[in-house]
Design an enzyme around this catalytic site. Structure first.
Site, PDB file in Angstrom:
ATOM      1  N   ASP A  52       8.088 -19.400   4.732  1.00  0.00           N
ATOM      2  CA  ASP A  52       7.286 -20.511   4.215  1.00  0.00           C
ATOM      3  C   ASP A  52       6.192 -20.869   5.223  1.00  0.00           C
ATOM      4  OD1 ASP A  52       6.351 -23.052   3.208  1.00  0.00           O
ATOM      5  OD2 ASP A  52       8.212 -23.173   2.060  1.00  0.00           O
ATOM      6  N   SER A  93       4.690 -25.178  -2.131  1.00  0.00           N
ATOM      7  CA  SER A  93       5.769 -24.184  -2.115  1.00  0.00           C
ATOM      8  C   SER A  93       6.445 -24.042  -3.464  1.00  0.00           C
ATOM      9  CB  SER A  93       6.800 -24.553  -1.058  1.00  0.00           C
ATOM     10  OG  SER A  93       6.199 -24.511   0.216  1.00  0.00           O
ATOM     11  N   THR A 146      11.393 -23.905  -2.380  1.00  0.00           N
ATOM     12  CA  THR A 146      11.362 -22.435  -2.416  1.00  0.00           C
ATOM     13  C   THR A 146      12.630 -21.842  -3.048  1.00  0.00           C
ATOM     14  OG1 THR A 146       9.988 -22.531  -0.429  1.00  0.00           O
ATOM     15  CG2 THR A 146      10.838 -20.368  -1.060  1.00  0.00           C
ATOM     16  N   ASP A 271       6.786 -23.462   8.031  1.00  0.00           N
ATOM     17  CA  ASP A 271       5.918 -24.436   7.357  1.00  0.00           C
ATOM     18  C   ASP A 271       6.024 -25.827   7.973  1.00  0.00           C
ATOM     19  OD1 ASP A 271       4.363 -25.376   4.913  1.00  0.00           O
ATOM     20  OD2 ASP A 271       6.215 -26.507   4.643  1.00  0.00           O
ATOM     21  N   HIS A 275       3.047 -28.020   9.661  1.00  0.00           N
ATOM     22  CA  HIS A 275       2.659 -29.360   9.179  1.00  0.00           C
ATOM     23  C   HIS A 275       2.589 -30.330  10.364  1.00  0.00           C
ATOM     24  CE1 HIS A 275       2.460 -29.079   4.831  1.00  0.00           C
ATOM     25  NE2 HIS A 275       3.599 -28.419   4.793  1.00  0.00           N
ATOM     26  N   ASP A 313       4.617 -17.895   0.996  1.00  0.00           N
ATOM     27  CA  ASP A 313       4.107 -18.615  -0.177  1.00  0.00           C
ATOM     28  C   ASP A 313       2.658 -19.051   0.035  1.00  0.00           C
ATOM     29  OD1 ASP A 313       4.967 -20.356   1.814  1.00  0.00           O
ATOM     30  OD2 ASP A 313       6.145 -21.631   0.483  1.00  0.00           O
ATOM     31  N   HIS A 314       2.297 -19.306   1.302  1.00  0.00           N
ATOM     32  CA  HIS A 314       0.956 -19.762   1.681  1.00  0.00           C
ATOM     33  C   HIS A 314       0.936 -19.865   3.199  1.00  0.00           C
ATOM     34  CE1 HIS A 314       2.970 -23.491   2.581  1.00  0.00           C
ATOM     35  NE2 HIS A 314       3.478 -23.472   1.371  1.00  0.00           N
TER      36      HIS A 314
HETATM   37 MG    MG Z   1      10.163 -23.620   1.526  1.00  0.00          MG
HETATM   38 ZN    ZN Z   2       4.395 -27.052   3.412  1.00  0.00          ZN
END
Ligand code: MG
Ligand code: ZN
Length: 384
Positions: A52, A93, A146, A271, A275, A313-314
């Site tokens: 993620d 996500s 996810t 992720d 952040h 996912d990104h």
């Molecule tokens: Mg996730």
């Molecule tokens: Zn995120």
């Protein structure tokens, strides 16, 4: 003649430089697992690994912080995916995982539903309906966007209580992740889903009783282990189960069905680190995910019938490795606390892997997996 001599000197200098360089760090890339005889073969098992928020910089930072090596380097096939959601260029996500799970572009916040909020049949559900074993593993809660998108169908990712009952509708063979509270302790409806899973034949475990390492699930019944009440710790704060879960998953799921299996394993917290714009946290999570990748790859190499796909996912944070960085000593910068729209990489190994090279939409991951499993095509997107 003179030009040739200069060229030779340049060549000599660059070789010398690389020899000097290799004394400081390892610069050998080892594609140990390129197996041409997989070409054109169909996999029996598919393992989808999602980092993620894992863009190229997160991967590079992991690599340069780990003596210039990752298990990811061993994958023979690489590709790139476009990550946009249905209307938004920048995905969340939930929408991204729903694209992988169901093959549709949807709105941000969606969990296993299309843009009209209609449930879409996921690759995991299709695998289950076809008699394959199934598993979900995450370093977040198992009800988080996810993993949830592969099994649940709710219009809003925040509805974790609404997501949990789907784990009793599609009976996974293997569940490892956090989120115990959404199954028993603090459910507003007081329903004990944990007990219901036990009654349904699961071997149940959780972090309050034992560490994952103390369980040796035999394969005669499904196994679930909860790693936290809500969200698990970061790897820096002592979380240690993801590579272990990756190690036990392949051999366990193989025992659960002669027809094959589908597993999704997520490195969830790359992720979260990004952040927070926290470089060291991101690197630790990246290396933890890569250790899980290594365990999965080892299984797949020995098994010979397993396709492994690693993707993201990104990207998160618009992360950069900045001027002044050295090998194993990086200066990390971020340009946002949000996700970004940059394409993210795909790595593939095993039968069917060659289909994952090139540039394509994230939804193609679903369609490629569906075709490789030989499942009938589903029409999940009203436009399709
Ligand atoms: Mg996730
Ligand atoms: Zn995120």
């Amino acid at each position: 003649m003179k030009r040739n001599r200069i060229l030779l000197i340049c060549l000599f200098l660059s070789i010398t430089a690389s020899i000097i360089g290799s004394a400081a760090y390892s610069d050998k890339t080892n594609h140990t697992v390129f197996v041409p005889q997989y070409q054109g073969k169909q996999p029996k098992n598919i393992i989808l690994l999602i980092g993620d928020g894992m863009g190229l910089t997160q991967i590079s930072a992991g690599l340069y912080s780990n003596n210039n090596h990752l298990n990811l380097e061993q994958f023979p096939i690489t590709g790139l995916i476009k990550t946009n959601a249905h209307k938004r260029l920048i995905t969340d996500s939930g929408a991204a995982a729903t694209s992988f799970a169901c093959g549709c572009k949807t709105y941000n916040g969606a969990i296993g539903v299309n843009k009209n909020k209609k449930p879409c049949l996921s690759i995991l559900e299709q695998a289950s309906q076809n008699g394959l074993a199934t598993g979900l593993i995450a370093s977040s809660s198992i009800t988080h966007a996810t993993p949830a998108s592969f099994i649940a169908h709710v219009p809003d990712r925040a509805d974790m209580e609404g997501i949990a009952p789907f784990f009793l509708q599609t009976k996974l063979d293997l569940l490892i992740g956090g989120g115990l509270n959404y199954f028993r302790k603090r459910r507003s409806d007081a329903i004990n889903l944990y007990q219901q899973m036990q009654d349904a034949g699961y071997q149940m475990g959780n972090y309050t009783e034992n560490k994952l390492s103390s369980y040796k699930p035999a394969g005669d019944r499904p196994f679930a282990w909860f790693s936290a009440d809500e969200e698990p710790e970061s790897v820096g704060n002592g979380r240690d189960y993801l590579p272990l879960a990756a190690e036990l998953a392949g051999p366990f799921l193989k025992k659960r069905s002669p027809k094959g299996f589908f597993l999704m394993l997520e490195g969830s917290q790359i992720d979260w680190a990004c952040h927070k714009n926290n470089g060291p946290y991101a690197i630790q999570e990246m290396l933890d995910f890569d250790a899980a990748i290594g365990a999965i790859l080892k299984f797949a190499v020995a098994d010979g019938e397993t396709l492994v796909i690693v993707t993201a996912d990104h990207e998160t944070g618009g992360m950069a490795i900045k001027q002044g960085s050295e090998m194993d000593s990086l200066i990390i910068g971020f340009s946002t606390e949000q996700h970004t729209a940059t394409m993210v990489p795909v790595f593939a190994y095993g039968p069917g892997a060659e289909q994952f090279s090139g540039i394509y939409e994230n939804t193609e991951i679903f369609f490629k997996m569906q075709a490789l499993f030989g499942f009938p095509t589903t029409s999940t997107d009203p436009k399709k």
